[in-house]
Design a protein around this motif. Structure first.
Motif, PDB file in Angstrom:
ATOM      1  N   TYR A  70       0.824  -1.205   0.000  1.00 54.31           N
ATOM      2  CA  TYR A  70       0.000   0.000   0.000  1.00 54.31           C
ATOM      3  C   TYR A  70       0.859   1.257   0.000  1.00 54.31           C
ATOM      4  N   LEU A  71       2.013   1.188   0.646  1.00 61.05           N
ATOM      5  CA  LEU A  71       2.918   2.335   0.636  1.00 61.05           C
ATOM      6  C   LEU A  71       3.435   2.612  -0.776  1.00 61.05           C
ATOM      7  N   VAL A  72       3.728   1.530  -1.510  1.00 61.60           N
ATOM      8  CA  VAL A  72       4.193   1.701  -2.889  1.00 61.60           C
ATOM      9  C   VAL A  72       3.114   2.365  -3.731  1.00 61.60           C
ATOM     10  N   LEU A  73       1.888   1.823  -3.666  1.00 64.18           N
ATOM     11  CA  LEU A  73       0.797   2.351  -4.477  1.00 64.18           C
ATOM     12  C   LEU A  73       0.378   3.749  -4.021  1.00 64.18           C
ATOM     13  N   GLY A  74       0.259   3.934  -2.708  1.00 61.61           N
ATOM     14  CA  GLY A  74      -0.111   5.242  -2.192  1.00 61.61           C
ATOM     15  C   GLY A  74       0.940   6.292  -2.501  1.00 61.61           C
ATOM     16  N   GLY A  75       2.208   5.889  -2.450  1.00 62.69           N
ATOM     17  CA  GLY A  75       3.284   6.816  -2.783  1.00 62.69           C
ATOM     18  C   GLY A  75       3.245   7.232  -4.236  1.00 62.69           C
ATOM     19  N   LEU A  76       2.972   6.274  -5.127  1.00 59.16           N
ATOM     20  CA  LEU A  76       2.895   6.596  -6.554  1.00 59.16           C
ATOM     21  C   LEU A  76       1.782   7.596  -6.837  1.00 59.16           C
ATOM     22  N   PHE A  77       0.615   7.369  -6.231  1.00 60.10           N
ATOM     23  CA  PHE A  77      -0.496   8.286  -6.492  1.00 60.10           C
ATOM     24  C   PHE A  77      -0.291   9.629  -5.800  1.00 60.10           C
ATOM     25  N   ALA A  78       0.371   9.637  -4.643  1.00 53.65           N
ATOM     26  CA  ALA A  78       0.670  10.911  -3.997  1.00 53.65           C
ATOM     27  C   ALA A  78       1.589  11.748  -4.886  1.00 53.65           C
ATOM     28  N   ILE A  79       2.600  11.100  -5.461  1.00 53.62           N
ATOM     29  CA  ILE A  79       3.506  11.797  -6.384  1.00 53.62           C
ATOM     30  C   ILE A  79       2.727  12.343  -7.570  1.00 53.62           C
ATOM     31  N   TYR A 168       1.578   2.875 -11.744  1.00 52.17           N
ATOM     32  CA  TYR A 168       0.566   2.442 -10.777  1.00 52.17           C
ATOM     33  C   TYR A 168      -0.324   1.331 -11.325  1.00 52.17           C
ATOM     34  N   THR A 169      -0.750   1.457 -12.570  1.00 52.60           N
ATOM     35  CA  THR A 169      -1.734   0.526 -13.128  1.00 52.60           C
ATOM     36  C   THR A 169      -1.250  -0.927 -13.120  1.00 52.60           C
ATOM     37  N   PRO A 170      -0.090  -1.252 -13.701  1.00 51.29           N
ATOM     38  CA  PRO A 170       0.357  -2.645 -13.616  1.00 51.29           C
ATOM     39  C   PRO A 170       0.731  -3.053 -12.198  1.00 51.29           C
ATOM     40  N   MET A 171       1.131  -2.079 -11.365  1.00 49.45           N
ATOM     41  CA  MET A 171       1.473  -2.393  -9.975  1.00 49.45           C
ATOM     42  C   MET A 171       0.263  -2.923  -9.213  1.00 49.45           C
ATOM     43  N   VAL A 172      -0.934  -2.418  -9.543  1.00 53.15           N
ATOM     44  CA  VAL A 172      -2.149  -2.893  -8.882  1.00 53.15           C
ATOM     45  C   VAL A 172      -2.300  -4.395  -9.076  1.00 53.15           C
ATOM     46  N   ARG A 173      -2.159  -4.841 -10.325  1.00 57.52           N
ATOM     47  CA  ARG A 173      -2.316  -6.267 -10.600  1.00 57.52           C
ATOM     48  C   ARG A 173      -1.189  -7.083  -9.979  1.00 57.52           C
ATOM     49  N   LYS A 174       0.012  -6.532  -9.972  1.00 60.50           N
ATOM     50  CA  LYS A 174       1.165  -7.262  -9.441  1.00 60.50           C
ATOM     51  C   LYS A 174       1.090  -7.415  -7.916  1.00 60.50           C
ATOM     52  N   LEU A 175       0.588  -6.384  -7.229  1.00 61.89           N
ATOM     53  CA  LEU A 175       0.615  -6.382  -5.773  1.00 61.89           C
ATOM     54  C   LEU A 175      -0.684  -6.846  -5.130  1.00 61.89           C
ATOM     55  N   ARG A 180     -10.570  -7.214  -2.339  1.00 65.79           N
ATOM     56  CA  ARG A 180     -11.587  -6.533  -3.122  1.00 65.79           C
ATOM     57  C   ARG A 180     -11.097  -5.137  -3.484  1.00 65.79           C
ATOM     58  N   PRO A 181     -11.498  -4.624  -4.669  1.00 64.45           N
ATOM     59  CA  PRO A 181     -11.042  -3.283  -5.071  1.00 64.45           C
ATOM     60  C   PRO A 181     -11.283  -2.208  -4.025  1.00 64.45           C
ATOM     61  N   VAL A 182     -12.457  -2.221  -3.369  1.00 59.71           N
ATOM     62  CA  VAL A 182     -12.762  -1.183  -2.400  1.00 59.71           C
ATOM     63  C   VAL A 182     -11.841  -1.280  -1.187  1.00 59.71           C
ATOM     64  N   VAL A 183     -11.490  -2.486  -0.774  1.00 60.61           N
ATOM     65  CA  VAL A 183     -10.582  -2.674   0.364  1.00 60.61           C
ATOM     66  C   VAL A 183      -9.159  -2.289  -0.023  1.00 60.61           C
ATOM     67  N   PHE A 184      -8.755  -2.701  -1.203  1.00 58.09           N
ATOM     68  CA  PHE A 184      -7.414  -2.380  -1.683  1.00 58.09           C
ATOM     69  C   PHE A 184      -7.259  -0.872  -1.844  1.00 58.09           C
ATOM     70  N   THR A 185      -8.309  -0.210  -2.324  1.00 57.82           N
ATOM     71  CA  THR A 185      -8.282   1.242  -2.480  1.00 57.82           C
ATOM     72  C   THR A 185      -8.164   1.933  -1.130  1.00 57.82           C
ATOM     73  N   PHE A 186      -8.877   1.436  -0.134  1.00 57.15           N
ATOM     74  CA  PHE A 186      -8.806   2.020   1.205  1.00 57.15           C
ATOM     75  C   PHE A 186      -7.382   1.949   1.748  1.00 57.15           C
ATOM     76  N   GLY A 187      -6.740   0.803   1.590  1.00 59.99           N
ATOM     77  CA  GLY A 187      -5.363   0.665   2.051  1.00 59.99           C
ATOM     78  C   GLY A 187      -4.432   1.627   1.337  1.00 59.99           C
ATOM     79  N   MET A 188      -4.622   1.772   0.030  1.00 54.10           N
ATOM     80  CA  MET A 188      -3.780   2.678  -0.750  1.00 54.10           C
ATOM     81  C   MET A 188      -3.985   4.127  -0.318  1.00 54.10           C
ATOM     82  N   LEU A 189      -5.247   4.522  -0.083  1.00 58.87           N
ATOM     83  CA  LEU A 189      -5.539   5.894   0.319  1.00 58.87           C
ATOM     84  C   LEU A 189      -4.929   6.224   1.674  1.00 58.87           C
TER      85      LEU A 189
END
Length: 294
Positions: A70-79, A168-175, A180-189
């Motif tokens: 989540y830190l990887v994904l959240g960091g990418l979107f924060a950037i 970010y996009t391929p990272m979602v599938r890799k990680l 569930r998308p809603v749970v994964f999104t919450f962790g990323m946010l």
């Protein structure tokens, strides 16, 4: 409707909602520091998504194993978002949307490196048609305007944000490990909020939150609920159903949507000749839809 078709529908809605962030963001980019603005949007969006996750099956404790994901994904979107608003300080919304159309090709590259996803010849043709249509719309069918194009400071900042978005996009599938998308999104946010809070604490403290205008707060609410919470779920869902290049191909529609937003906000309308570009982008999407059946 199969999973791939739902993925395409999700990205169609995604592109329309994202476009609004360019037009509205351009109106307030100089009124509040990018890190502070995005910290509050992540906080609000995280609250909305958290409630949605709890109301639709809860958040299993196992969802937070390997929290570094989540830190990887959240960091990418924060950037991405910080650099987007840095860019909007000086660049026109349609110009930044032009830079955004570079993400499909970059995403296809990241998709190959991270997932070994192959961009087929048919898909490459569709991406090329979409790129031509997007450029047609961006420069309003004016070849001379295209030739005069110069990359400004705002576009330069935003380009590097788009690199983070493309990864970010391929990272979602890799990680993703079955969350569930809603749970994964919450962790990323939540992870993105943590990153923004640490690195943007000075801007957050310096912001006069009670003195912000209604336009700024309205934009924050739109960004948090529609351009963040909703689009993150849509992107997470689509990334699990479609190859990265197809997901990001919908960015070719964003300049068209931005022009619609600009017209709706009273910022002017394009000439009818620009509709040729709109037709090309729609044709590219139709071609992409057909690749699912081939």
């Amino acid at each position: 409707m199969n999973g791939a078709a739902r993925g395409h529908l999700a990205m169609l809605l995604f592109s329309a909602l994202v476009a609004g962030s360019f037009s509205l963001g351009g109106m307030v980019a100089n009124d509040v520091a990018p890190a502070a603005l995005n910290a509050i949007r992540f906080l609000i969006a995280g609250g909305v998504i958290g409630v949605a996750a709890l109301a639709t099956g809860g958040i299993p404790s196992g969802s937070f194993r390997a929290p570094w994901r989540y830190l990887v994904l959240g960091g990418l979107f924060a950037i991405y978002f910080v650099l987007m608003f840095e860019g909007l300080k000086t660049a026109h919304p349609v110009s930044t949307a032009a830079v955004f159309t570079l993400t499909p090709l970059m995403s296809a590259g990241f998709g190959w490196v991270l997932l070994r996803q192959i961009t087929t010849r048919r898909m490459a043709v569709a991406l090329a048609i979409g790129a031509i249509g997007a450029l047609w719309v961006i420069f309003r069918a004016d070849w001379a305007a295209f030739l005069r194009f110069e990359v400004g400071e705002g576009e330069f900042y935003y380009f590097w944000g788009c690199v983070a978005h493309a990864a970010y996009t391929p990272m979602v599938r890799k990680l993703n490990r079955g969350e569930r998308p809603v749970v994964f999104t919450f962790g990323m946010l939540m992870a993105g909020l943590a990153v923004l809070t640490v690195f943007g604490w000075g801007d957050i403290r310096a912001t006069n939150w009670t003195g912000l205008s209604p336009l700024v707060w309205g934009t924050v609410i739109y960004l948090a609920i529609f351009a963040s919470a909703s689009t993150f779920v849509l992107l997470q869902f689509a990334a699990l159903e479609l190859p990265s290049a197809k997901v990001m191909a919908y960015t070719y529609l964003v300049p068209t949507w931005v022009i619609c937003w600009e017209f709706g906000l009273g910022h002017g309308a394009p000439s009818g000749f620009v509709l040729i570009g709109v037709a090309l982008t729609i044709g590219a999407l139709v071609l992409l839809l057909e690749t699912d059946a081939s």
